[in-house]
Design an enzyme around this catalytic site. Sequence first.
Site, PDB file in Angstrom:
ATOM      1  N   CYS A 120      30.946  -1.863  21.124  1.00 56.45           N
ATOM      2  CA  CYS A 120      32.007  -1.424  22.241  1.00 56.45           C
ATOM      3  C   CYS A 120      32.889  -2.497  22.715  1.00 56.45           C
ATOM      4  O   CYS A 120      34.030  -2.422  23.093  1.00 56.45           O
ATOM      5  CB  CYS A 120      31.673  -0.233  22.863  1.00 56.45           C
ATOM      6  SG  CYS A 120      30.451  -0.555  24.052  1.00 56.45           S
ATOM      7  N   HIS A 133      34.349  -0.980  30.621  1.00 59.57           N
ATOM      8  CA  HIS A 133      33.929  -2.331  30.541  1.00 59.57           C
ATOM      9  C   HIS A 133      35.337  -3.307  31.056  1.00 59.57           C
ATOM     10  O   HIS A 133      36.149  -3.136  30.507  1.00 59.57           O
ATOM     11  CB  HIS A 133      33.343  -2.866  29.324  1.00 59.57           C
ATOM     12  CG  HIS A 133      32.241  -2.382  28.758  1.00 59.57           C
ATOM     13  ND1 HIS A 133      31.145  -1.731  29.515  1.00 59.57           N
ATOM     14  CD2 HIS A 133      31.629  -2.253  27.303  1.00 59.57           C
ATOM     15  CE1 HIS A 133      30.168  -1.296  28.976  1.00 59.57           C
ATOM     16  NE2 HIS A 133      30.378  -1.610  27.662  1.00 59.57           N
TER      17      HIS A 133
END
Lengths: 359, 359
Positions: free
Chosen positions: B132, B263
């Site tokens: 990811c 993130h």
Amino acid sequence: MTSRRPSLAVVGATGASGGVMLQILSQHADVWGEVKLIASPRSAGRKLVVRGEEREVLPIGEDVFDGVDVAVFLVPDKVAALWAPVAAARGAVVVDSSSVFRLDDDVPLVVPEVNPHAARNRPRSLVASPDCTTLSLIVPVGALHAEFGLRELTVSTYQAVSGQGREGVAALREELGVVAGAHPAGRELGTRPGDVRRALGDRATSPFPAPVALNVVPWAGTAAGDGWSSAERSIRDECRKILGLPHLRTAITCVYVPVVTTHSMSVHLCFENEVTVARAHEILATAPGVVLFDNPAAGDFPTPSDVVGTDPTWVGRVRRSLDDPQALELFLCGDNLRKGGALNVAQIAESLATSVTRR
Amino acid sequence: MTSRRPSLAVVGATGASGGVMLQILSQHADVWGEVKLIASPRSAGRKLVVRGEEREVLPIGEDVFDGVDVAVFLVPDKVAALWAPVAAARGAVVVDSSSVFRLDDDVPLVVPEVNPHAARNRPRSLVASPDCTTLSLIVPVGALHAEFGLRELTVSTYQAVSGQGREGVAALREELGVVAGAHPAGRELGTRPGDVRRALGDRATSPFPAPVALNVVPWAGTAAGDGWSSAERSIRDECRKILGLPHLRTAITCVYVPVVTTHSMSVHLCFENEVTVARAHEILATAPGVVLFDNPAAGDFPTPSDVVGTDPTWVGRVRRSLDDPQALELFLCGDNLRKGGALNVAQIAESLATSVTRR
């Protein structure tokens, strides 16, 4: 050379950094003769304890600097701009913590662990101390530069909210109370689009341009042209000046994170020469002002919660690039309220003490 | 070419990523014929809704893959290692989200916005989807590489705790309850040496090697040699493979921050050619899977609280290095549970749908 001890003036003695300076004066080896405590006329007459003795705070003015050998300024930019040249004209060597003189060509910018010699050449009788972020960064970087020759400096910061003073800490506290606080609904915040922003929409003012609780904010300071922030420009310009590398390639990105105190940085360094982790470890383990804390398999790497309240820069995650034998990575943490506050100013003043006594 | 629609198997249909995949199948244009839902024998027999119809979950086994054109695997590494080759042997093209096959020379690693062509060459009938963190990074970086030619990639991450799943989120929640929670003493935590660590000393286990509330943790994964973490090695190896640049110079530093989901990354890019912010803006504004959000003077830069719950990578803080006309800085945010979860797998599967139907 007389044997008289030099006299010191602490300008801004009643402020937060002034308070730290008085603590340092009581803790460090005592090199000073008379110590004058100076503040605005509003604070004059208050009594403060330094080196175990109570002393009265004097109001700032031209005559108060007569007979002062070294004057440390721990005051806002405006006050420093006005009064530091006055103190210098009266014969004091001024050590200034503000940003006013840092990039003046005739004012040395000094970090005693890195460029102590620079303090000797001070045509305006002024010596400047860098920004707190620069200070944590430059101590280990300066040590590595002395060995390997720095060519490029790329830094991403993880800055604590106390970099924005009490307002910054208050903003984080208030936001945390909303998004992670006592009420059960808070438990789910931070998981759906915009929920942190919605929850904080009607909160009090914050010095940050976005929520900082459960968030990171990639902006520090004001717009400084071409997309750069003023904080990013300052670190670049100060590092170049301290290292004496006016053409150093730099790329600085400043980001606030929800940490109360202690700035962290991810640092990418390219050198003129090949580096090894073993040699970098030797340098960092013995460099003054640096703690090497680097054994990640055993959980040894610096985090703000380890470092807060300590003076040195802690360094870990030292790695040589897998793809470039001249590049080194490291992660560092430094308490922005210690070395970054009064300590560097005190160190500069102490380094001047033996040379400035008037005959 | 027959006009029969290809059949799809969703392996791991009862898991968290499987649930997202079923939502995506109901939302995206419907390219599929039969859809089989597959899970462990323990979950078999459950009924789930996909495309408005209730379907029974089938137990995994060799025969269940007969007649399947595309099988998407959203399961842990061990399950993928065991069953993905079985599905391929039965004639399905497997799209796998696990880390097992990502760096296998005979398995393409595909991001449809960046290297869709790579999916055509699949000698093992396997196609892998990246981690990811790589996914959020590679979409804008791939677009810029296509224009300017990437030479060096330096990344510092600000990773969300949901990267460590529900345990990561639970650890942050529990720690926040201690250090910023209801009891008045908590208000001062995070300001004195070691107080966060002390307060959390007797708390429950955490997937992080240090406190993550009011802290940052510069370590992700396991030790991967020479001081590097496994997460840092993975991002390097995956970016090199996706971009087709096996000798790309990289330096990746992975850091967890107290953010629940999304993130963020500070990215330093060096190119073969000179760059301009204006051209980089044009590329990012039109690149698929990217949102350009870059006007910091107006408060426009991405933060996790803006981006959580959305599919694209949001990019801001685009700056050309002041000291190197071939270097570009940017700051990006991507929801690690969206593109980084089932979405990229669904996109790969859909891109294969027209070519895989069995005659």
